[in-house]
Design a protein around this motif. Structure first.
Motif, PDB file in Angstrom:
ATOM      1  N   VAL A   1      17.851   2.330 -39.088  1.00 35.25           N
ATOM      2  CA  VAL A   1      18.912   3.288 -39.377  1.00 35.25           C
ATOM      3  C   VAL A   1      18.380   4.691 -39.157  1.00 35.25           C
ATOM      4  CG1 VAL A   1      20.469   4.150 -41.170  1.00 35.25           C
ATOM      5  CG2 VAL A   1      19.915   1.716 -41.082  1.00 35.25           C
ATOM      6  N   ASN A   2      19.213   5.539 -38.583  1.00 31.08           N
ATOM      7  CA  ASN A   2      18.878   6.948 -38.398  1.00 31.08           C
ATOM      8  C   ASN A   2      20.013   7.765 -38.993  1.00 31.08           C
ATOM      9  OD1 ASN A   2      17.808   9.344 -37.632  1.00 31.08           O
ATOM     10  ND2 ASN A   2      18.251   9.111 -35.460  1.00 31.08           N
ATOM     11  N   PRO A   3      19.747   8.619 -39.944  1.00 27.20           N
ATOM     12  CA  PRO A   3      18.446   8.940 -40.498  1.00 27.20           C
ATOM     13  C   PRO A   3      17.893   7.795 -41.354  1.00 27.20           C
ATOM     14  CG  PRO A   3      20.154  10.146 -41.665  1.00 27.20           C
ATOM     15  CD  PRO A   3      20.831   9.409 -40.554  1.00 27.20           C
ATOM     16  N   ALA A   4      16.576   7.651 -41.296  1.00 28.79           N
ATOM     17  CA  ALA A   4      15.907   6.533 -41.964  1.00 28.79           C
ATOM     18  C   ALA A   4      16.011   6.618 -43.481  1.00 28.79           C
ATOM     19  CB  ALA A   4      14.446   6.473 -41.539  1.00 28.79           C
ATOM     20  N   ARG A  23      26.794   4.472 -33.631  1.00 27.68           N
ATOM     21  CA  ARG A  23      27.229   5.036 -34.913  1.00 27.68           C
ATOM     22  C   ARG A  23      27.935   3.943 -35.720  1.00 27.68           C
ATOM     23  NH1 ARG A  23      27.537  10.343 -36.424  1.00 27.68           N
ATOM     24  NH2 ARG A  23      27.385  11.073 -34.287  1.00 27.68           N
ATOM     25  N   VAL A  24      27.691   3.909 -37.016  1.00 31.91           N
ATOM     26  CA  VAL A  24      28.316   2.929 -37.895  1.00 31.91           C
ATOM     27  C   VAL A  24      29.838   3.013 -37.788  1.00 31.91           C
ATOM     28  CG1 VAL A  24      28.638   2.252 -40.314  1.00 31.91           C
ATOM     29  CG2 VAL A  24      26.344   2.777 -39.446  1.00 31.91           C
ATOM     30  N   THR A  58      28.188  -2.868 -45.939  1.00 27.21           N
ATOM     31  CA  THR A  58      27.627  -3.919 -46.789  1.00 27.21           C
ATOM     32  C   THR A  58      26.955  -4.995 -45.951  1.00 27.21           C
ATOM     33  OG1 THR A  58      29.362  -3.480 -48.403  1.00 27.21           O
ATOM     34  CG2 THR A  58      28.170  -5.557 -48.628  1.00 27.21           C
ATOM     35  N   SER A  59      27.529  -5.323 -44.796  1.00 26.69           N
ATOM     36  CA  SER A  59      26.930  -6.361 -43.939  1.00 26.69           C
ATOM     37  C   SER A  59      25.672  -5.865 -43.236  1.00 26.69           C
ATOM     38  CB  SER A  59      27.939  -6.860 -42.905  1.00 26.69           C
ATOM     39  OG  SER A  59      28.143  -5.900 -41.895  1.00 26.69           O
ATOM     40  N   LEU A  60      25.524  -4.549 -43.069  1.00 26.42           N
ATOM     41  CA  LEU A  60      24.337  -3.998 -42.410  1.00 26.42           C
ATOM     42  C   LEU A  60      23.139  -3.889 -43.354  1.00 26.42           C
ATOM     43  CD1 LEU A  60      25.928  -1.115 -40.293  1.00 26.42           C
ATOM     44  CD2 LEU A  60      25.088  -3.333 -39.468  1.00 26.42           C
ATOM     45  N   ARG A 113      21.388   7.190 -47.732  1.00 35.43           N
ATOM     46  CA  ARG A 113      22.406   6.140 -47.701  1.00 35.43           C
ATOM     47  C   ARG A 113      22.814   5.803 -46.286  1.00 35.43           C
ATOM     48  NH1 ARG A 113      27.312   8.328 -50.735  1.00 35.43           N
ATOM     49  NH2 ARG A 113      28.162   7.526 -48.812  1.00 35.43           N
ATOM     50  N   LEU A 114      23.132   4.552 -46.096  1.00 37.68           N
ATOM     51  CA  LEU A 114      23.754   4.118 -44.852  1.00 37.68           C
ATOM     52  C   LEU A 114      25.232   4.498 -44.968  1.00 37.68           C
ATOM     53  CD1 LEU A 114      23.467   2.533 -42.197  1.00 37.68           C
ATOM     54  CD2 LEU A 114      23.904   0.465 -43.501  1.00 37.68           C
ATOM     55  N   GLN A 115      25.743   5.254 -44.014  1.00 34.93           N
ATOM     56  CA  GLN A 115      27.121   5.701 -44.071  1.00 34.93           C
ATOM     57  C   GLN A 115      27.737   5.695 -42.682  1.00 34.93           C
ATOM     58  OE1 GLN A 115      26.730   9.409 -46.086  1.00 34.93           O
ATOM     59  NE2 GLN A 115      25.402  10.290 -44.545  1.00 34.93           N
ATOM     60  N   SER A 116      29.009   6.001 -42.603  1.00 32.76           N
ATOM     61  CA  SER A 116      29.736   5.929 -41.330  1.00 32.76           C
ATOM     62  C   SER A 116      29.120   6.811 -40.248  1.00 32.76           C
ATOM     63  CB  SER A 116      31.198   6.320 -41.526  1.00 32.76           C
ATOM     64  OG  SER A 116      31.852   5.389 -42.343  1.00 32.76           O
ATOM     65  N   SER A 117      28.514   7.907 -40.623  1.00 32.37           N
ATOM     66  CA  SER A 117      27.926   8.818 -39.646  1.00 32.37           C
ATOM     67  C   SER A 117      26.506   8.416 -39.220  1.00 32.37           C
ATOM     68  CB  SER A 117      27.911  10.242 -40.189  1.00 32.37           C
ATOM     69  OG  SER A 117      27.146  10.300 -41.377  1.00 32.37           O
TER      70      SER A 117
END
Length: 151
Positions: free
Chosen positions: A131-134, A97-98, A118-120, A137-141
Motif C-alpha cells: 500500500v502507498n502510502p505505506a 488506486r483503491v 476490508t477485503s484488502l 489507514r488504507l483508504q479510497s485514495s
C-alpha cells in the motif's frame, strides 16, 4: 427478472446478474437491467441486506471457487480479494488506486464498494499487496500494488 431455467446461459446476456443458491443448492439468477452506478449500488444494498440465515446464499459467478458470500452474520470477502488481485497485478509497478478497485467491485462483481478496503486488509497483512502510502489507514485514495518479485 428472476430466472430459474437451468438451460439459461448467464454469460450470454450483457445485463448484470446475481446467482442465488437455495437450500437445495439450486441456482436462480436475478438479472438486473441497469448500468447506472446508483441503481447498481441500490440493488446490491438490497441484496446484501438479505438475512443469510434464511437459506438463500449469494455467490459471485465469476469466482472460480464458487464460495457463498455469507458466513452466518458476516460476508465472506475472500472471493472479492481473489477477484481484486488480478486487477492489482495488471496495474503494474505504479499500482492502482483503491477507488478504482471500488468501481470495479461495483460494476464487475456482486460486492459493494464498501467491501473493498476490508477485503484488502488481509492481503496487505500477508504481504500479497503493498500500500502507498505505506503508513496510515488504507483508504479510497491509497494506491495498492503487487510486490515486485524477489531477485
Amino acid at each position: 427478472m428472476l430466472i430459474s431455467d437451468p438451460a439459461w446461459d448467464p454469460t450470454a446476456t450483457p445485463s448484470r446478474y446475481f446467482e442465488l443458491i437455495d437450500r437445495r443448492g439450486e441456482a436462480l439468477y436475478l438479472v438486473f437491467g441497469t448500468n447506472h452506478p446508483l441503481g447498481v449500488d441500490k440493488m446490491k444494498a438490497a441484496l446484501w441486506d438479505v438475512d443469510p440465515v434464511n437459506g438463500v446464499g449469494f455467490r459471485d459467478p465469476r469466482d472460480e471457487q464458487h464460495e457463498t458470500l455469507f458466513d452466518v452474520n458476516e460476508p465472506d470477502l475472500a472471493p472479492l480479494g481473489r477477484l481484486l488481485l488480478p486487477q492489482i497485478a495488471a496495474a503494474g509497478a505504479d499500482g492502482v488506486r483503491v477507488r478504482t478497485l471500488q468501481q470495479f467491485a461495483l460494476h464487475e462483481t456482486v460486492f459493494r464498494p464498501q467491501h473493498v478496503i476490508t477485503s484488502l486488509l488481509p492481503l496487505r497483512e500477508c504481504g500479497r499487496i503493498q500500500v502507498n502510502p505505506a503508513k496510515g489507514r488504507l483508504q479510497s485514495s491509497s494506491f495498492v500494488r503487487v510486490p515486485p518479485a524477489s531477485a
